[in-house]
Design a protein around this motif. Structure first.
Motif, short mmCIF file in Angstrom:
data_model
loop_
_atom_site.label_atom_id
_atom_site.label_comp_id
_atom_site.label_asym_id
_atom_site.label_seq_id
_atom_site.Cartn_x
_atom_site.Cartn_y
_atom_site.Cartn_z
N ASP A 1 0.11 -1.36 -0.09
CA ASP A 1 0.04 -0.09 -0.15
C ASP A 1 0.97 1.38 0.36
N ASN A 2 2.27 0.74 0.06
CA ASN A 2 3.05 2.22 0.22
C ASN A 2 4.63 2.36 -0.80
N GLU A 3 3.88 2.40 -1.63
CA GLU A 3 5.27 2.22 -2.58
C GLU A 3 5.52 4.14 -3.00
N LYS A 4 4.38 4.81 -3.18
CA LYS A 4 4.27 5.81 -2.77
C LYS A 4 5.89 6.60 -1.36
N ARG A 5 5.27 6.11 -0.81
CA ARG A 5 5.91 6.53 1.08
C ARG A 5 7.27 5.91 0.87
N TYR A 6 7.96 4.36 0.55
CA TYR A 6 9.00 4.23 -0.08
C TYR A 6 9.48 5.67 -1.33
N ARG A 7 9.67 5.90 -2.19
CA ARG A 7 9.75 6.30 -3.43
C ARG A 7 10.19 8.36 -2.57
N ASP A 8 9.33 8.35 -2.37
CA ASP A 8 9.34 9.70 -1.16
C ASP A 8 10.32 9.78 -0.63
N LEU A 9 10.44 8.68 0.05
CA LEU A 9 12.00 8.50 0.61
C LEU A 9 12.90 8.20 0.47
N ASP A 10 13.19 7.76 -0.89
CA ASP A 10 14.14 7.40 -1.54
C ASP A 10 14.46 6.11 -1.23
N ILE A 11 14.08 4.81 -0.50
CA ILE A 11 13.81 3.71 0.18
C ILE A 11 13.64 3.02 -1.24
N PRO A 12 14.36 1.80 -1.38
CA PRO A 12 13.73 0.55 -2.44
C PRO A 12 12.75 0.08 -2.46
N TRP A 13 11.98 0.56 -3.55
CA TRP A 13 10.40 -0.64 -2.98
C TRP A 13 10.83 -2.31 -2.63
N LYS A 14 11.38 -2.79 -2.48
CA LYS A 14 11.87 -4.18 -1.81
C LYS A 14 11.91 -3.81 -0.43
N ARG A 15 10.82 -5.53 -0.70
CA ARG A 15 11.48 -6.24 0.57
C ARG A 15 11.66 -7.42 0.66
N GLY A 16 11.74 -8.09 2.10
CA GLY A 16 11.68 -9.56 1.72
C GLY A 16 11.38 -10.25 3.04
N ILE A 17 11.10 -10.93 3.03
CA ILE A 17 10.32 -11.97 4.78
C ILE A 17 11.39 -13.02 4.84
N ILE A 18 11.79 -13.87 5.81
CA ILE A 18 12.00 -15.59 5.67
C ILE A 18 11.13 -15.80 6.70
N PHE A 19 10.58 -17.36 6.01
CA PHE A 19 9.60 -17.53 7.24
C PHE A 19 10.70 -18.85 7.62
N PHE B 1 7.82 -8.20 -13.18
CA PHE B 1 6.76 -8.40 -13.33
C PHE B 1 6.28 -7.99 -11.55
N SER B 2 7.19 -6.64 -11.61
CA SER B 2 6.90 -5.23 -10.32
C SER B 2 5.62 -5.22 -9.86
N PRO B 3 4.86 -4.94 -9.38
CA PRO B 3 4.71 -5.51 -7.60
C PRO B 3 4.61 -6.70 -8.16
N CYS B 4 5.28 -7.64 -6.83
CA CYS B 4 5.07 -8.98 -7.67
C CYS B 4 5.37 -9.75 -5.86
N LEU B 5 5.16 -10.94 -5.62
CA LEU B 5 5.86 -11.37 -4.65
C LEU B 5 6.41 -13.02 -4.83
N LEU B 6 7.61 -12.49 -4.76
CA LEU B 6 8.90 -14.32 -5.12
C LEU B 6 8.64 -15.25 -4.29
N ILE B 7 8.42 -16.08 -3.95
CA ILE B 7 7.76 -16.96 -3.38
C ILE B 7 9.05 -17.69 -3.47
N LEU B 8 10.24 -17.92 -2.38
CA LEU B 8 11.23 -19.04 -2.73
C LEU B 8 11.19 -20.48 -1.61
N GLU B 9 10.60 -21.16 -2.09
CA GLU B 9 10.35 -22.10 -1.07
C GLU B 9 11.58 -23.10 -1.08
N ASP B 10 11.53 -23.46 0.34
CA ASP B 10 12.23 -24.58 0.56
C ASP B 10 13.89 -24.19 0.05
#
Length: 168
Positions: free
Chosen positions: A82-100, A150-159
């Motif tokens: 929901d916050n791509e604009k906020r990242y861009r305004d702060l000059d932060i790359p709009w990329k994040r990751g989460i590891i399960f 394909f951005s924006p996307c959710l990239l899942i690296l299984e196992d």
């Protein structure tokens, strides 16, 4: 042909012209259709409708986690998209990751499927890319190339633990 950077681009930033080209290539390879998930397995991308339909059956109610943890996971991902604009305004790359992370059977896969389900219901489309196996080191470049297209996307690296210990 060399395209000079636009006024808001630098030599180190993404190029709008290159991004547009990558998007056009991705859309030509995989025309718009929401009822599939792109899967990468044994060096090849393909559309998986069965995985899409399996994901559509999975909700956060199927996840056996503390409700607060489920809410935090869902909110964190939704807030990011929901916050791509906020990242861009702060000059932060709009990329994040989460590891399960955890042993088999602790709910990683069902949590990812619930997350994919909730993202597939958003008004603005979030592409879902699922990497099942990587067998060659150069597959990694292909995976991130398509993810960028394909951005924006959710990239899942299984196992991922088995991917990186598989002999690279």
């Amino acid at each position: 042909i060399v395209f000079p950077p636009d006024s808001d681009e630098t030599a180190m930033s993404n190029s709008k012209a290159t991004d547009a080209l990558l998007m056009a290539v991705g859309q030509a390879q995989f025309p718009y259709d929401r009822e599939y998930i792109l899967v990468f397995d044994h060096g090849v991308w393909f559309k998986s409708r069965p995985l899409y339909y399996e994901v559509q059956k999975t909700t956060w109610d199927d996840v056996i986690l503390d409700q607060g943890m489920k809410d935090t996971l869902s909110h964190t991902i939704e807030e990011f998209f929901d916050n791509e604009k906020r990242y861009r305004d702060l000059d932060i790359p709009w990329k994040r990751g989460i590891i399960f992370y955890g042993p088999p059977g602790n709910g990683k896969t069902v949590s990812l499927r619930a997350l994919m389900h909730s993202l597939s219901k958003r008004r603005e489309h979030i592409n879902l890319l699922y990497v099942k196996s990587i067998i060659r080191v150069w597959d990694i470049g292909s995976i991130f190339y398509l993810a960028r297209a394909f951005s924006p996307c959710l990239l899942i690296l299984e196992d991922i633990d088995t991917l990186v210990s598989g002999g690279f």
